[in-house]
Design an enzyme around this catalytic site. Sequence first.
Site, PDB file in Angstrom:
ATOM      1  N   GLU A 126      -4.237  -9.414   3.604  1.00  0.00           N
ATOM      2  CA  GLU A 126      -5.057  -9.102   4.787  1.00  0.00           C
ATOM      3  C   GLU A 126      -6.247 -10.029   4.961  1.00  0.00           C
ATOM      4  OE1 GLU A 126      -3.674  -6.944   2.823  1.00  0.00           O
ATOM      5  OE2 GLU A 126      -2.802  -5.312   3.992  1.00  0.00           O
ATOM      6  N   GLU A 144       0.835  -1.215   0.000  1.00  0.00           N
ATOM      7  CA  GLU A 144       0.000   0.000   0.000  1.00  0.00           C
ATOM      8  C   GLU A 144       0.868   1.263   0.000  1.00  0.00           C
ATOM      9  OE1 GLU A 144      -2.409  -1.398   3.405  1.00  0.00           O
ATOM     10  OE2 GLU A 144      -4.133  -0.840   2.180  1.00  0.00           O
TER      11      GLU A 144
END
Length: 707
Positions: free
Chosen positions: A124, A104
């Site tokens: 995740e 990210e």
Amino acid sequence: MSHYQLKDGVAVIVLDNPPVNALALALRLRLADAVHSALNDPEANAVVLTGAGRGFCGGGDITEFDLPALSQAPTLMALFSLIERSPKPVVAALHGNALGGGLELALACHARVAQSKTQVGLPEVHLGLVPGAGGTQRLPRLVGPELALNLVLQGRTCSAQSLSESGLFDRLTDAAPLDSAVQLARELAAEVARGRSLKRAGELTPKLPNAQAFFAYARATAKAQSRGLPAPVACVDCVEYSVTLPFQEGLDREFDTFWRLRGTPEFAGLRHAFLAERKASEVAGLPTEAKPRPVERTVVIGGGTMGSGIAMSLANAGLPVTMIEREQPALDRGLASVRDTYLGALKKGRLSEQQFEQRVALINGALDYEAVKEADLVIEAVFEDLDIKRQVFEQLDAAARPGALLATNTSMLDVNRIAAFTNRPEDVIGLHFFSPAHVMKLLEVVRGERTSPAVLATAMNLARRIGKTAVVSGVCEGFIGNRMLQPYLMQAGLLLDEGALPHQIDRAIEKWGMAMGPFRVSDMAGNDLGAKIREQRLAEQPDLVYSRSFDTIVAIGRSGQKVGRGWYDYVPGQRAPVPSEEVIAAVVAESERLGLKRRAISDEEIVDRLLLALVNEGAKILEEGIAQRASDVDVVYTAGYGFPRWRGGPMFEADQRGLGDVLATMQRFSDGPAYQRCADFWRPAGLLCRLAGQGQSFATFNHSELS
Ligand code: NAD
């Protein structure tokens, strides 16, 4: 924790937080400082972010996820926004890995240069979460919503090279990426100076024709496959926001989703399982001088079910293996089974032609012990018979060079006795693989009384190398996993006697999350195998209490799936097992024989009795020091026995319920029918009583307290 230096007019910021440069608060603070310095430095025209050590960044610090530090400034979201809005170009130089928050961070930069073999991904979902710092909003804008959804939903990690066409990377290189990133940063700075604007992911518009239908289909599929877990569907929602909402609104919704999921029990369980696996590889009290020995040449004795699977596990990690059998036909069968398995993988595209050839060539066969002389590691996987093991280990002792590891794959036999067949018990260890050995992740590393620390360290190192999740166990019957399975199966049998039916029990525990219920498992393993183990146990413990239905099933020829009949009937071409009238009649007859009035048993009682049977035995195992820590017991069950990972493991589940509650429930069950009382089944482990009495949990238990 993060360094800043100027290189050819480019500020190079190094993330430095070993071992994986996790984005913990301290690193975030330093990173924000470094970015501000770069923005204010008149000498710096551009910025490059790079990682110290083995990788760019492994993501957020998962241990911070339930601490106030998670939301303390600068948050990841704020930091990434600072980077994205920077007027000076920011380039990410990726090597090793860029996972979760690490990827990210790279997405928030204006360009990415990656070493081709860098592993990237947003894993995740495996923690029961969605990416929470822009991953689901920036990735679809850079690579398109379809590929982005695939990566987010699968939580798949893949090489940068495999995404070379995706548009995610501006440059790929085989070399270390820093020089190339600095070069690109300077080029971008020159373009900015000429008035060109930077490419900011947040300013792009993701395009997807038929978006509504696409996401509706994806949501339905995710729902069907997720067995009630909330994260997969939430991943679909978030990627959809990237298409339907303005960027900032999408970011806010993604963050809200992340925050909500962080409070779910599923996240708690998955995080526990993740951390427990990491912890399991640490061996308590191992002296630092216990250096792992090199392992390059290996031998597997026995080419049956386990021997061939173990040989493949070793070859898959590039280790040459000699498979030794007692006679030519058995050796041919073993080598053929290896070849067939690899051929199957080749046909399914899981192996390339070259990999297939390499792996097959790594496994040789022999009928004598010549190869043992050169081996660094020998793993024995012959029949489960102490006399045969004795013969094999005496031969190994005579042939192997000093310092070679001699391992046994026994499931139930005493590793100390096996070690005593040699003159070097310190070099003997149990390596308990699970079937199929080349697939199953779990490896119980059985430490004998005399096993040396160096041998233990070598085994743990080997486990890592061959991609297994290793858990250390002391010596006891069945080690951690199979020992706990005995009371679990015993309860399943007693439930039959009292009124439940096999398919009801399986269905109840499967609905709760277990991959397979006890009767389906028994059918798969072979009911005759269970009978053999029971026979041995009965010889030592004639008053063993168990349901006689287990014997009846074997007596009427229902050995299991391999013969098409067991607790269920197996109809060719039909995947689901079919409940059998014959079995139901036998179960009911057994209750009559015992004089028991069958009663309706709730799914809740079934689940509690099976679960608490595991918990009580787990507590004994912990108390006896067979397992190093409660979380190791959890790893054995989640990695090897189909226990739902999102429930963390049996000991974690008990902690969640509260040990006082566990104890009270066990007390209630101890009031079972009279014929079961002599089994003293529900007598709680001393440790369980003590921890419950002190208001403690298994997680807080530490062995030093016992001494
Ligand atoms: P198997 O019967 O499939 O294979 C055993 C092989 O050993 C046979 O091919 C046999 O020819 C060979 N063998 C016997 N004596 C030998 C000798 N003296 N020298 C060389 N080879 C010899 O059995 P398996 O299921 O592979 O089990 C092997 C071991 O692994 C046992 O100790 C078992 O308890 C353990 N184990 C089995 C499983 C499982 O699920 N099958 C799981 C974990 C551990």
